[in-house]
Enzyme design. Structure first.
Site, mmCIF file in Angstrom:
data_model
loop_
_atom_site.group_PDB
_atom_site.id
_atom_site.type_symbol
_atom_site.label_atom_id
_atom_site.label_comp_id
_atom_site.label_asym_id
_atom_site.label_seq_id
_atom_site.Cartn_x
_atom_site.Cartn_y
_atom_site.Cartn_z
ATOM 1 C CG HIS A 1 -0.399 -0.133 2.529
ATOM 2 N ND1 HIS A 1 0.400 0.858 3.058
ATOM 3 C CD2 HIS A 1 -0.474 -1.099 3.475
ATOM 4 C CE1 HIS A 1 0.782 0.501 4.278
ATOM 5 N NE2 HIS A 1 0.268 -0.686 4.556
ATOM 6 C CG HIS B 1 4.180 -1.410 2.348
ATOM 7 N ND1 HIS B 1 2.967 -1.919 1.978
ATOM 8 C CD2 HIS B 1 4.419 -1.872 3.595
ATOM 9 C CE1 HIS B 1 2.497 -2.681 2.956
ATOM 10 N NE2 HIS B 1 3.356 -2.663 3.955
ATOM 11 C CB CYS C 1 1.682 -7.263 19.522
ATOM 12 S SG CYS C 1 0.826 -6.720 18.026
ATOM 13 C CB CYS D 1 4.335 -5.374 16.733
ATOM 14 S SG CYS D 1 3.309 -3.919 16.763
ATOM 15 C CB CYS E 1 -0.937 -3.918 19.912
ATOM 16 S SG CYS E 1 0.172 -3.023 18.813
ATOM 17 C CG HIS F 1 -1.224 -4.676 14.969
ATOM 18 N ND1 HIS F 1 0.041 -4.322 15.405
ATOM 19 C CD2 HIS F 1 -1.133 -4.807 13.616
ATOM 20 C CE1 HIS F 1 0.856 -4.261 14.363
ATOM 21 N NE2 HIS F 1 0.179 -4.549 13.269
ATOM 22 C CE LYS G 1 1.710 2.034 10.450
ATOM 23 N NZ LYS G 1 1.920 0.616 10.392
ATOM 24 C CE LYS H 1 -4.219 -8.572 4.964
ATOM 25 N NZ LYS H 1 -3.647 -9.782 4.388
HETATM 26 N N1 MSP Z 1 9.051 -6.669 8.288
HETATM 27 C C1 MSP Z 1 9.207 -5.525 9.110
HETATM 28 C C2 MSP Z 1 10.454 -4.764 8.750
HETATM 29 C C3 MSP Z 1 11.730 -5.517 8.855
HETATM 30 S S1 MSP Z 1 13.078 -4.568 8.333
HETATM 31 C C4 MSP Z 1 14.420 -5.426 8.798
HETATM 32 C C5 MSP Z 1 7.992 -4.626 8.926
HETATM 33 N N2 MSP Z 1 7.317 -4.787 7.796
HETATM 34 S S2 MSP Z 1 6.010 -3.964 7.380
HETATM 35 O O1 MSP Z 1 5.495 -4.604 6.208
HETATM 36 O O2 MSP Z 1 5.119 -3.840 8.465
HETATM 37 O O3 MSP Z 1 6.520 -2.586 6.909
HETATM 38 C C6 MSP Z 1 6.735 -1.552 7.782
HETATM 39 C C7 MSP Z 1 7.200 -0.343 6.999
HETATM 40 O O4 MSP Z 1 6.273 0.006 5.974
HETATM 41 C C8 MSP Z 1 7.291 0.911 7.857
HETATM 42 O O5 MSP Z 1 8.460 0.986 8.587
HETATM 43 C C9 MSP Z 1 7.196 1.971 6.796
HETATM 44 O O6 MSP Z 1 8.407 2.034 6.122
HETATM 45 C C10 MSP Z 1 6.131 1.397 5.884
HETATM 46 N N3 MSP Z 1 4.770 1.730 6.305
HETATM 47 C C11 MSP Z 1 3.760 0.853 6.566
HETATM 48 N N4 MSP Z 1 2.632 1.556 6.853
HETATM 49 C C12 MSP Z 1 2.898 2.872 6.797
HETATM 50 C C13 MSP Z 1 2.109 4.034 6.868
HETATM 51 N N5 MSP Z 1 0.829 4.005 7.138
HETATM 52 N N6 MSP Z 1 2.722 5.214 6.612
HETATM 53 C C14 MSP Z 1 4.032 5.294 6.244
HETATM 54 N N7 MSP Z 1 4.801 4.214 6.175
HETATM 55 C C15 MSP Z 1 4.323 3.003 6.604
HETATM 56 O O7 MSP Z 1 7.754 -3.825 9.793
#
Ligand code: MSP
Length: 476
Positions: free
Chosen positions: A19, A22, A127, A130, A144, A147, A296, A299
């Site tokens: 999304h 990311h 959690c 997380c 959490c 979540h 935030k 999904k």
């Molecule tokens: N798998 C772990 C990261 C491991 S790195 C060694 C993880 N993955 S995640 O799929 O949850 O991705 C988290 C990252 O996605 C956040 O740190 C950020 O970079 C991005 N984002 C996910 N949702 C977001 C928002 N709503 N807004 C901005 N960025 C966000 O955590």
């Protein structure tokens, strides 16, 4: 200038599809990677997917697939979408890659051999969203906060622990003292202060194995336990270089990530590296979140905007521009399709698109032939425009665009005050020369943000004659 530049995004969990949360980290990393390439650096840009752990195993089960089948399927949605946004990563790492798994085991073994891992019983609240233990006082209404519609699990098991507490003071020194041999930067400043005060308040040791999560990498000296998914995931930044025979790119120049995972990147990762005798990354940068109606985007809350939706509506460079200009650097920012559409019309259809069309039309009408554009370079233009270089180095993407769009409106004003449509011959030529070189300069500088558009305009304005073309950004 150090020629090598290694930049990373987090590796995304495959329980979710991509999304724009990311996307904002990945586009920001791509913009910085392109900027450093234009500065003449040898860049390695890494992204990928995080595929082990309880959360992924649960999702695979729900989908009726084996964990590996499930990972293969979802990982592809990430590796496929990034090229559609013209994101040019150098390597896409997957933590189920056997080469990565081997490097993870070797590194953990090294930390164990150094005496920094011990076995103990642990009881706590976990959690799964997380993938971490959380404390009672972090809960909001027993859930959490990230979540709110997932249950918190009570867990009690024998685990291996990493002596994180031992590293707290070492890390404080490394962060605070620029001359410390392990010095690294945490940005922005407010996030650095948060990490420091947490470190100074005292840090417990970290459970780094799980007894009942079979979907993971086995602990090398005890096959009944798997390595905690976060430990496995962090090591990707290092293993990716070894897999690619690019070890000389270590240490990373910049780990870019969202604020919820800063602790892992700015504390746990460095402590592990120091323990293993490996140098630490130079900078860890944590941005804030995209929010939808104050929540935030994720999904599990069902409130996501997909990058595909934006590409269909605004095009590739339109999407890159909108994401960069709304990049939540310091604070959470509320986004919506309506806000994106308004911004697209104001800045792209009426701003850049309109300027390029007007200047091209004026040139076409008078058969103007541009000259001396080859003497305009990215680096010299970058340094001419206020503190654009500094702003980019500090990942202030929106401010960088504001500086560039300031140049667009200056050029619009120049047209309004010189009224070139009333001029001809010797009076018109210098006005057009100025306009064309300004468009050319702006276009060079927007290249990291909007590479295709930049290439298109540069081609259009390089001559021998300049012709009007279809609008770059049709009004919506
Ligand atoms: N798998 C772990 C990261 C491991 S790195 C060694 C993880 N993955 S995640 O799929 O949850 O991705 C988290 C990252 O996605 C956040 O740190 C950020 O970079 C991005 N984002 C996910 N949702 C977001 C928002 N709503 N807004 C901005 N960025 C966000 O955590």
């Amino acid at each position: 200038m150090n020629k090598k530049y290694f930049i990373t995004t987090p590796i995304y969990y495959v329980n979710d599809v991509p999304h724009i949360g990311h996307t904002c980290t990945t586009i920001a990393a791509d913009i910085l990677a392109r900027h450093h390439k234009l500065l003449g650096r040898d860049v390695f840009f890494l992204t990928g997917t995080d595929e082990h752990g309880a959360k992924v195993a649960e999702e695979a089960k729900k989908a009726g697939l084996t964990p590996q089948e499930f990972c293969d399927k979802v990982s592809k949605t990430f590796s496929d979408i990034w090229p559609k946004l013209n994101i040019q990563y150098d390597y896409f790492i997957r933590t189920t890659n056997p080469e990565h798994e081997k490097i993870v085991q070797e590194l953990i073994q090294k930390i164990y051999d150094n005496g920094d891992i011990y076995k103990a019983e642990y009881e706590g609240l976990y959690c799964v969203g997380c993938e971490k233990f959380i404390t009672e006082d972090e809960l909001v209404q027993d859930k959490c906060p990230l979540h709110p519609n997932q249950e918190i699990e009570k867990q009690k098991e024998e685990n291996y622990f990493f002596k994180l507490k031992k590293y707290a003071q070492i890390l404080v020194n490394a962060i605070e003292n620029e001359n410390d041999k392990n010095h690294y930067q945490i940005s922005p400043e407010s996030k650095k202060q948060e990490v420091l005060s947490k470190l100074k308040a005292g840090v417990p040791d970290l459970s780094i194995s799980r007894a009942d999560v079979p979907w993971g990498i086995p602990i090398p000296w005890d096959k009944n336990q798997t390595i905690y998914v976060w430990v496995d995931a962090l090591i990707n930044y290092y293993s990716a270089l070894i897999i690619n025979k690019k070890a000389d790119f270590w240490p990373a120049n910049l780990h870019l990530l969202g604020k919820e995972i800063l602790w892992f990147h700015a504390v746990i990762w460095e402590a592990m590296l120091i323990s293993a005798g490996i140098s630490v990354p130079k900078e860890v940068f944590a941005h804030s979140f995209y929010m939808i109606d104050g929540q935030k985007m994720s999904k599990s809350l069902g409130n996501v905007i997909s990058p595909q939706e934006l590409i269909e509506k605004f095009g590739v460079d339109g999407t890159r521009y909108l994401i960069a200009s709304s990049f939540p650097r310091d604070n959470d920012s509320d986004v919506s399709l309506q806000k994106f559409t308004d911004k697209y019309n104001a800045d792209l259809a009426n701003g850049l698109g309109n300027l390029v069309a007007r200047v091209a039309k004026l040139c076409e009408k008078s058969n103007f032939e541009p000259k001396n554009l080859n003497n305009i370079y990215y680096l010299s233009e970058l340094e001419k425009l206020n503190n654009l270089r500094k702003v980019l180095d500090e990942c202030r993407l929106n401010e960088a665009l504001t500086l560039l769009w300031g140049k667009i409106s200056q050029t619009d004003k120049f047209i309004a005050s010189n009224q070139p449509w009333t001029l001809s011959g010797e009076k018109l030529t210098p006005v057009l020369e100025h306009l064309v070189s300004e468009v050319y300069r702006i276009t060079l500088l927007i290249a990291p943000f909007m590479p295709e558009t930049s290439e298109k305009i540069l081609k259009q304005f390089s001559g021998p004659i300049i012709k009007a073309e279809a609008p770059l950004f049709p009004r919506l």
